[in-house]
Motif scaffolding. Structure first.
Motif, PDB file in Angstrom:
ATOM      1  N   LEU A 151       5.381  -5.516  12.185  1.00 50.43           N
ATOM      2  CA  LEU A 151       6.333  -5.263  13.268  1.00 50.43           C
ATOM      3  C   LEU A 151       7.319  -4.163  12.895  1.00 50.43           C
ATOM      4  O   LEU A 151       7.683  -3.332  13.741  1.00 50.43           O
ATOM      5  N   LYS A 152       7.749  -4.141  11.627  1.00 58.94           N
ATOM      6  CA  LYS A 152       8.634  -3.051  11.192  1.00 58.94           C
ATOM      7  C   LYS A 152       7.919  -1.706  11.317  1.00 58.94           C
ATOM      8  O   LYS A 152       8.499  -0.709  11.742  1.00 58.94           O
ATOM      9  N   GLY A 153       6.622  -1.712  10.946  1.00 59.08           N
ATOM     10  CA  GLY A 153       5.837  -0.486  11.077  1.00 59.08           C
ATOM     11  C   GLY A 153       5.711  -0.055  12.529  1.00 59.08           C
ATOM     12  O   GLY A 153       5.826   1.136  12.858  1.00 59.08           O
ATOM     13  N   GLN A 154       5.467  -1.023  13.424  1.00 55.47           N
ATOM     14  CA  GLN A 154       5.379  -0.699  14.847  1.00 55.47           C
ATOM     15  C   GLN A 154       6.698  -0.114  15.363  1.00 55.47           C
ATOM     16  O   GLN A 154       6.699   0.864  16.124  1.00 55.47           O
ATOM     17  N   PHE A 155       7.801  -0.717  14.956  1.00 54.01           N
ATOM     18  CA  PHE A 155       9.108  -0.221  15.377  1.00 54.01           C
ATOM     19  C   PHE A 155       9.305   1.225  14.913  1.00 54.01           C
ATOM     20  O   PHE A 155       9.768   2.096  15.675  1.00 54.01           O
TER      21      PHE A 155
ATOM     22  N   GLN B 116      -6.323   0.533  11.450  1.00 52.50           N
ATOM     23  CA  GLN B 116      -6.038   1.104  12.768  1.00 52.50           C
ATOM     24  C   GLN B 116      -4.597   1.596  12.854  1.00 52.50           C
ATOM     25  O   GLN B 116      -4.314   2.653  13.417  1.00 52.50           O
ATOM     26  N   TYR B 117      -3.688   0.809  12.277  1.00 54.25           N
ATOM     27  CA  TYR B 117      -2.277   1.230  12.279  1.00 54.25           C
ATOM     28  C   TYR B 117      -2.066   2.467  11.417  1.00 54.25           C
ATOM     29  O   TYR B 117      -1.296   3.374  11.776  1.00 54.25           O
ATOM     30  N   LEU B 118      -2.747   2.527  10.270  1.00 53.10           N
ATOM     31  CA  LEU B 118      -2.563   3.670   9.367  1.00 53.10           C
ATOM     32  C   LEU B 118      -3.065   4.965  10.007  1.00 53.10           C
ATOM     33  O   LEU B 118      -2.538   6.041   9.722  1.00 53.10           O
ATOM     34  N   LEU B 119      -4.075   4.847  10.858  1.00 56.55           N
ATOM     35  CA  LEU B 119      -4.553   6.045  11.573  1.00 56.55           C
ATOM     36  C   LEU B 119      -3.453   6.635  12.451  1.00 56.55           C
ATOM     37  O   LEU B 119      -3.399   7.851  12.656  1.00 56.55           O
ATOM     38  N   LEU B 120      -2.581   5.761  12.968  1.00 59.99           N
ATOM     39  CA  LEU B 120      -1.486   6.242  13.815  1.00 59.99           C
ATOM     40  C   LEU B 120      -0.389   6.938  13.026  1.00 59.99           C
ATOM     41  O   LEU B 120       0.492   7.579  13.612  1.00 59.99           O
ATOM     42  N   CYS B 121      -0.442   6.767  11.706  1.00 58.65           N
ATOM     43  CA  CYS B 121       0.612   7.342  10.848  1.00 58.65           C
ATOM     44  C   CYS B 121       0.268   8.748  10.352  1.00 58.65           C
ATOM     45  O   CYS B 121       1.063   9.368   9.643  1.00 58.65           O
ATOM     46  N   LYS B 122      -0.896   9.231  10.709  1.00 58.27           N
ATOM     47  CA  LYS B 122      -1.297  10.554  10.217  1.00 58.27           C
ATOM     48  C   LYS B 122      -0.599  11.663  11.005  1.00 58.27           C
ATOM     49  O   LYS B 122      -0.297  11.500  12.188  1.00 58.27           O
TER      50      LYS B 122
ATOM     51  N   PHE C 275       9.100   7.404  15.717  1.00 52.78           N
ATOM     52  CA  PHE C 275       8.430   8.605  15.195  1.00 52.78           C
ATOM     53  C   PHE C 275       8.660   8.800  13.695  1.00 52.78           C
ATOM     54  O   PHE C 275       8.596   9.920  13.195  1.00 52.78           O
ATOM     55  N   ASP C 276       8.921   7.698  12.998  1.00 49.94           N
ATOM     56  CA  ASP C 276       9.090   7.749  11.542  1.00 49.94           C
ATOM     57  C   ASP C 276       7.785   7.258  10.899  1.00 49.94           C
ATOM     58  O   ASP C 276       7.652   6.110  10.477  1.00 49.94           O
ATOM     59  N   LYS C 277       6.796   8.149  10.856  1.00 51.58           N
ATOM     60  CA  LYS C 277       5.460   7.758  10.403  1.00 51.58           C
ATOM     61  C   LYS C 277       5.422   7.434   8.908  1.00 51.58           C
ATOM     62  O   LYS C 277       4.640   6.581   8.474  1.00 51.58           O
ATOM     63  N   PHE C 278       6.266   8.102   8.133  1.00 50.11           N
ATOM     64  CA  PHE C 278       6.285   7.827   6.694  1.00 50.11           C
ATOM     65  C   PHE C 278       6.723   6.392   6.423  1.00 50.11           C
ATOM     66  O   PHE C 278       6.068   5.659   5.669  1.00 50.11           O
ATOM     67  N   SER C 279       7.816   5.960   7.036  1.00 54.24           N
ATOM     68  CA  SER C 279       8.299   4.588   6.842  1.00 54.24           C
ATOM     69  C   SER C 279       7.323   3.580   7.427  1.00 54.24           C
ATOM     70  O   SER C 279       7.105   2.496   6.873  1.00 54.24           O
ATOM     71  N   ALA C 280       6.718   3.925   8.565  1.00 49.22           N
ATOM     72  CA  ALA C 280       5.740   3.024   9.186  1.00 49.22           C
ATOM     73  C   ALA C 280       4.565   2.803   8.241  1.00 49.22           C
ATOM     74  O   ALA C 280       4.129   1.653   8.031  1.00 49.22           O
TER      75      ALA C 280
END
Length: 273
Positions: free
Chosen positions: A234-238, A267-273, A243-248
């Motif tokens: 949930l913290k990652g989603q927030f 799947q979540y990590l793909l969104l962080c690229k 738009f803080d992909k590094f922290s996510a």
């Protein structure tokens, strides 16, 4: 010499058992139970029932025997004991509850459901049966059935925390985010130091686009020592919303480290690229 000793010992034990009354054997079984000597308690109960097979008290002894056999890791024998008691007294709620709980342990949920339905036909306000039937409904994805059982418990006992939290989870599971948020808010009002309630409400807030409130709840859960994969997901989603992909990414990796499903995290990590 040794052979004759064991023969003599066998006859001595048999004589002692035969000399004891039914009541003395039952009392002795309770002593063994208190001492956690389950094998001896099991033997003593069997001896008592052999001594007086027609005694009406044997229904209780059979139920106790089943519970002891569960402690000894003999679930199939325990099932026989409970079922034997119910063959004579089919509407005994106490024994039905014990057998239903054992069926749940054995993952025989249909059989457990039948027993809980019998209990509720005899006592429609039996809270334990309603709660456990509700959990079975949850397992079977019958969320409306689960909600109905939990709501009935709350009509009987409005402050039942198990029913309150299970109802909130059922609402969340069918994406009723508004209803779930309200239930978790009620729970937090009554139980301010339960971090899992904050985490679950935070998930509702994220779905309702109330990001500030979600962050506040996540921070509170962490402050209370919550360390579960869901918190970091949930913290990652927030943070993705911010738009803080590094922290996510860092939080998703922490969730994986704590045992989150690897495919979901990918799947979540793909969104962080």
């Amino acid at each position: 010499m040794n052979k004759y000793f064991f023969i003599a010992a066998f006859f001595l034990v048999s004589f002692v058992s035969s000399a004891q009354t039914y009541e003395e054997m039952v009392a002795k079984s309770l002593d063994y139970l208190d001492a956690k000597e389950y094998a001896a308690a099991e033997l003593m109960l069997k001896e008592a029932m052999r001594k007086e097979p027609g005694n009406e008290g044997n229904i209780l002894l059979l139920s106790n025997l089943g519970t002891i056999q569960r402690q000894l890791g003999k679930p199939e024998e325990a099932l026989i004991s409970y079922s034997s008691a119910l063959s004579k007294y089919p509407n005994n709620i106490f024994v039905l509850q014990n057998r239903a709980a054992l069926y749940c342990e054995l993952d025989s949920l249909n059989a457990a459901m039948k027993d809980y339905n019998i209990i509720l036909s005899l006592d429609e306000n039996n809270v334990e049966a309603l709660y456990r039937r509700g959990l079975i409904h949850m397992t079977e994805k019958n969320l409306l059935g689960a909600e109905s059982d939990f709501e009935q418990i709350l009509e009987i006992k409005p402050d039942n925390i198990l029913a309150l939290s299970s109802l909130a989870f059922a609402l969340k599971s069918r994406n009723d985010w508004v209803g779930a948020e309200e239930k978790y808010t009620d729970l937090i009002y009554k139980y301010k130091n339960q971090p899992e309630f904050y985490v679950n409400r935070a998930e509702c807030y994220l779905q309702l686009n109330k990001k500030g409130r979600a962050k506040s709840d996540l921070d509170k859960a962490q402050e209370l020592g919550y360390n579960d994969p869901l918190l970091y997901i949930l913290k990652g989603q927030f943070e993705l919303h911010q738009f803080d992909k590094f922290s996510a990414k860092r939080n998703f990796e922490k969730a994986l480290e704590l045992g989150a499903d690897e495919e979901i995290i990918k799947q979540y990590l793909l969104l962080c690229k």
